[in-house]
Scaffold this active site. Structure first.
Site, PDB file in Angstrom:
ATOM      1  N   SER A 138       3.664   7.011  -8.392  1.00  0.00           N
ATOM      2  CA  SER A 138       5.077   6.399  -8.977  1.00  0.00           C
ATOM      3  C   SER A 138       4.852   5.935 -10.253  1.00  0.00           C
ATOM      4  O   SER A 138       3.676   5.692 -10.567  1.00  0.00           O
ATOM      5  CB  SER A 138       5.360   5.280  -7.851  1.00  0.00           C
ATOM      6  N   TYR A 153       2.803  -1.875  -3.277  1.00  0.00           N
ATOM      7  CA  TYR A 153       3.702  -0.537  -3.677  1.00  0.00           C
ATOM      8  C   TYR A 153       2.779   0.058  -5.119  1.00  0.00           C
ATOM      9  O   TYR A 153       2.219   1.018  -5.163  1.00  0.00           O
ATOM     10  CB  TYR A 153       5.062  -0.488  -3.776  1.00  0.00           C
TER      11      TYR A 153
END
Ligand SMILES: NC(=O)c1ccc[n+]([C@@H]2O[C@H](COP(=O)([O-])OP(=O)(O)OC[C@H]3O[C@@H](n4cnc5c(N)ncnc54)[C@H](OP(=O)(O)O)[C@@H]3O)[C@@H](O)[C@H]2O)c1
Length: 246
Positions: A138, A153
């Site tokens: 990401s 995350y």
């Protein structure tokens, strides 16, 4: 690498980027294994679409945080195909309660977004001799900071990047390992945003729109076909990282 008649496992392929990747690889002539955790109905729809383009596709239910599930999935792949050529470690989660105090969420994100890819790769390598591995990271892993409401995350996506590079060094030249770091992609992770919601969510990108799952799938196909890219993290964030610098 030529894609015709290759066997590809895509984790988390019942929806979103995983589904788009399974369909794109079927269009490239691959037999695809559509892994999913809970949503059989969506996985079966993806399977039906893939069957339009290629043969011997299957959907397999397996939780990538569960080692026994992974072992069973790889055993089934070995039985059906004997070997695997492409692995896309795509399955992952996002949690609204991901903050600097939540130990339970931190551990769950670790299991789903890092340990899962590590375990799937470990067992997949038993049936992979040559081919490609693509890990889906990401932009928050790329930067490694910038979103305290996604603290675990970002941390584990950054770790996935580092893992990608070390694995690439270990496995080349037989297996080339790369990663993709997307910006905001219009999937169920964002509750399948409407056009109006996409415009708002996409306004953080220089391209002023959200990225579509098919645009990430295109990049995955590129990394599979190109044999010179190795240990790379390809950022596809519509200019997100620059848009927020002044
Ligand atoms: N969307 C974004 O903006 C964005 C941006 C950057 C990176 N990413 C990353 O891209 C990847 C795909 O995201 P997405 O937006 O396409 O996700 P999504 O639409 O929410 O789909 C997630 C997929 O992963 C599967 N999954 C979740 N946990 C699993 C587990 N433990 N075992 C097996 N499968 C599991 C789900 O299966 P079921 O449906 O069966 O539950 C589903 O197929 C993720 O790694 C995510 O972190 C997303």
């Amino acid at each position: 690498m030529k894609t015709q008649n290759k066997v590809a496992l895509i984790t988390g392929a019942s929806k979103g980027m995983g589904a788009a990747t399974a369909i794109a690889l079927a269009k490239e002539g691959c037999s695809v294994i559509i892994n999913y955790k809970t949503d059989k109905k969506s996985a079966d729809k993806v399977l039906a679409k893939c069957n339009i383009y290629s043969k011997h596709n299957i959907a397999i239910k397996a939780d990538i945080t569960n080692e026994d599930d992974i072992k069973k999935m790889i055993t089934q792949i070995k039985k059906n195909f004997s070997s695997l050529h492409i692995l896309v470690n795509n399955a992952g989660i996002f949690d609204e309660n991901d903050n600097h105090t939540n130990i339970q969420v931190f551990e769950n994100i670790f299991r789903n977004n890092l340990l899962g890819a590590f375990m799937v790769t470990k067992y997949a390598l038993n049936i992979m001799r040559q081919g490609k591995i693509i890990n889906i990271s990401s932009i928050h892993g790329r930067l490694g900071y910038g979103r305290p409401t996604a603290i675990a995350y970002a941390a584990f996506k950054a770790a996935l990047e580092n893992y990608t590079k070390n694995l690439a060094k270990k496995l080349a030249p037989q297996i080339l390992v790369n990663a993709i770091a997307p910006g905001r992609v219009a999937t169920s992770m964002w509750d399948n945003p409407t056009a109006a919601e996409q415009k708002k969510l996409g306004s953080v990108h220089l391209i002023k729109r959200m990225i579509q799952p098919e645009e990430i799938a295109d990049a995955i196909v590129f990394l599979i076909k190109n044999d010179a890219v190795c240990a790379e993290v390809l950022t596809i964030d519509g200019g997100y990282r620059l848009a927020n610098l002044s």
